[in-house]
Scaffold this motif. Structure first.
Motif, short mmCIF file in Angstrom:
data_model
loop_
_atom_site.label_atom_id
_atom_site.label_comp_id
_atom_site.label_asym_id
_atom_site.label_seq_id
_atom_site.Cartn_x
_atom_site.Cartn_y
_atom_site.Cartn_z
N UNK A 38 1.00 -1.14 -0.08
CA UNK A 38 -0.10 -0.03 0.01
C UNK A 38 0.94 1.27 0.05
N UNK A 39 0.86 1.97 -0.90
CA UNK A 39 1.62 3.17 -1.19
C UNK A 39 1.39 4.32 0.03
N UNK A 40 0.37 4.24 0.68
CA UNK A 40 -0.22 5.35 1.52
C UNK A 40 0.24 4.77 3.04
N UNK A 41 0.73 3.40 3.27
CA UNK A 41 1.00 2.91 4.51
C UNK A 41 2.02 3.76 5.35
N UNK A 42 1.89 3.87 6.57
CA UNK A 42 2.59 4.72 7.32
C UNK A 42 3.78 4.20 7.64
N UNK A 43 4.07 2.73 7.60
CA UNK A 43 5.29 2.05 7.64
C UNK A 43 6.18 2.53 6.77
N UNK A 44 5.93 3.11 5.54
CA UNK A 44 6.98 3.57 4.55
C UNK A 44 7.81 4.65 5.14
N UNK A 45 7.17 5.46 5.94
CA UNK A 45 7.74 6.73 6.21
C UNK A 45 8.75 6.24 7.42
N UNK A 46 8.23 5.00 8.43
CA UNK A 46 8.98 4.55 9.20
C UNK A 46 10.60 4.05 8.71
N UNK A 47 10.10 3.29 7.57
CA UNK A 47 11.42 2.77 6.91
C UNK A 47 12.61 3.91 6.39
N UNK A 48 11.85 4.93 6.00
CA UNK A 48 12.77 5.98 5.32
C UNK A 48 13.44 6.72 6.54
N UNK A 49 12.74 6.79 7.66
CA UNK A 49 13.56 7.36 8.95
C UNK A 49 14.82 6.70 9.32
N UNK A 50 14.51 5.32 9.26
CA UNK A 50 15.35 4.29 9.69
C UNK A 50 16.44 4.21 8.64
N UNK A 51 16.39 4.74 7.49
CA UNK A 51 17.25 4.46 6.52
C UNK A 51 17.41 3.08 5.77
N UNK A 52 15.90 2.66 5.78
CA UNK A 52 15.64 1.31 5.44
C UNK A 52 15.09 1.02 3.92
N UNK A 53 15.66 0.70 3.02
CA UNK A 53 15.04 0.80 1.77
C UNK A 53 13.53 -0.06 1.77
N UNK A 54 12.69 0.64 0.90
CA UNK A 54 11.33 0.08 0.93
C UNK A 54 10.95 -0.13 -0.69
N UNK A 55 10.12 -1.10 -0.86
CA UNK A 55 9.55 -1.36 -2.16
C UNK A 55 8.08 -1.48 -2.02
N UNK A 56 7.31 -0.82 -3.02
CA UNK A 56 5.88 -1.00 -2.82
C UNK A 56 5.59 -1.77 -4.08
N UNK A 57 4.73 -3.03 -3.85
CA UNK A 57 4.41 -3.82 -5.02
C UNK A 57 2.76 -3.99 -4.74
N UNK A 58 2.16 -3.31 -5.81
CA UNK A 58 0.69 -3.38 -5.68
C UNK A 58 0.16 -4.61 -6.52
N UNK A 59 -0.67 -5.37 -5.64
CA UNK A 59 -1.25 -6.37 -6.37
C UNK A 59 -2.10 -6.17 -7.74
N UNK A 60 -2.97 -4.95 -7.41
CA UNK A 60 -3.53 -4.45 -8.67
C UNK A 60 -3.01 -4.19 -9.90
N UNK A 61 -1.41 -4.06 -9.84
CA UNK A 61 -0.53 -4.03 -11.11
C UNK A 61 -0.36 -5.17 -11.95
N UNK A 62 -0.72 -6.24 -11.25
CA UNK A 62 -0.49 -7.56 -12.03
C UNK A 62 -1.72 -8.37 -12.21
N UNK A 63 -1.76 -9.10 -13.34
CA UNK A 63 -3.02 -9.51 -13.68
C UNK A 63 -3.02 -10.90 -12.82
N UNK A 64 -2.07 -11.49 -12.39
CA UNK A 64 -2.15 -12.72 -11.67
C UNK A 64 -1.15 -12.48 -10.53
N UNK A 65 -1.63 -13.55 -9.61
CA UNK A 65 -0.84 -13.31 -8.12
C UNK A 65 0.53 -13.66 -8.40
N UNK A 66 0.90 -14.78 -9.41
CA UNK A 66 2.20 -15.08 -9.43
C UNK A 66 2.96 -14.29 -10.00
N UNK A 67 2.67 -13.15 -11.01
CA UNK A 67 3.43 -12.18 -11.49
C UNK A 67 3.67 -11.21 -10.19
#
Length: 197
Positions: A38-67
């Motif tokens: 979820x791109x709006x999740x608060x956890x992303x800001x926490x990761x940024x503060x801690x200097x930890x890389x984050x990746x947002x992968x949204x299921x809606x961007x993929x036709x199948x769960x496998x992808x």
């Protein structure tokens, strides 16, 4: 140092507890990546503060769960993550991740499993009127909160406790139990892995 990926979908209080354990030297692993759906999740800001890389992968961007899961695997490989920690990740893990990280995915759930699996475990417990609920750390399999239990701790529900109050009690337990349990698993794993000259 074993590299961890933490998967989270919300505010990330358990993510923070794990990072804090790493910072104070009580966690054998290193949080190398945050995976979020979820791109709006608060956890992303926490990761940024801690200097930890984050990746947002949204299921809606993929036709199948496998992808969707393969895109996550590609990131996990890129960041050399060996162990996956689900911390409020609101999606079922599918075959692509399960096969690649078999026996190396853990989850925390706010009930004493097998009681109250799935969504809104605290609400389920309150609706049933139980006097004791708790926290469970378990390995992840293909079911909904059905994997082998690693650790549990009970939490008492007092008369007059609000939903918010029960949630706060559970979170206090989670923030201690989860980093401790992850550390025990990683310590055991480190002892089992042969050291190559």
């Amino acid at each position: 140092m074993i590299k961890l990926a933490v998967f989270a979908s919300g505010s990330g209080s358990n993510f923070q507890a794990i990072v804090d354990a790493q910072k104070n030297g009580t966690l054998l692993g290193e949080v190398a990546l945050l995976v979020c759906n979820k791109p709006s999740a608060k956890v992303i800001a926490r990761a940024k503060r801690e200097g930890i890389p984050s990746v947002v992968v949204q299921p809606s961007d993929y036709a199948f769960k496998t992808g969707y899961e393969q895109a996550i695997v590609d990131k996990l490989v890129e960041y050399e993550c060996e162990f996956l920690v689900l911390a409020g990740y609101m999606r079922l893990i599918g075959p692509t991740l399960l096969k690649r990280y078999e026996g190396k995915i853990v989850n925390i759930h706010p009930s004493l499993l097998p009681s109250f699996p799935g969504l809104d475990a605290i609400g389920q417990a309150l609706d049933k009127g139980v006097k004791v609920t708790g926290v469970t750390v378990h390995f992840v399999d293909s079911g909904m909160d059905t994997g082998p239990i690693i650790a549990q701790k009970a939490v008492t529900i007092e008369e007059g406790d609000t939903r918010q109050g029960v949630q706060e009690k559970i979170q206090r337990v989670e923030h201690i139990l989860y980093p401790q349990t992850i550390n025990e698993i990683l310590t055991k794993h480190a002892k089992e892995v042969p050291i190559h000259e």
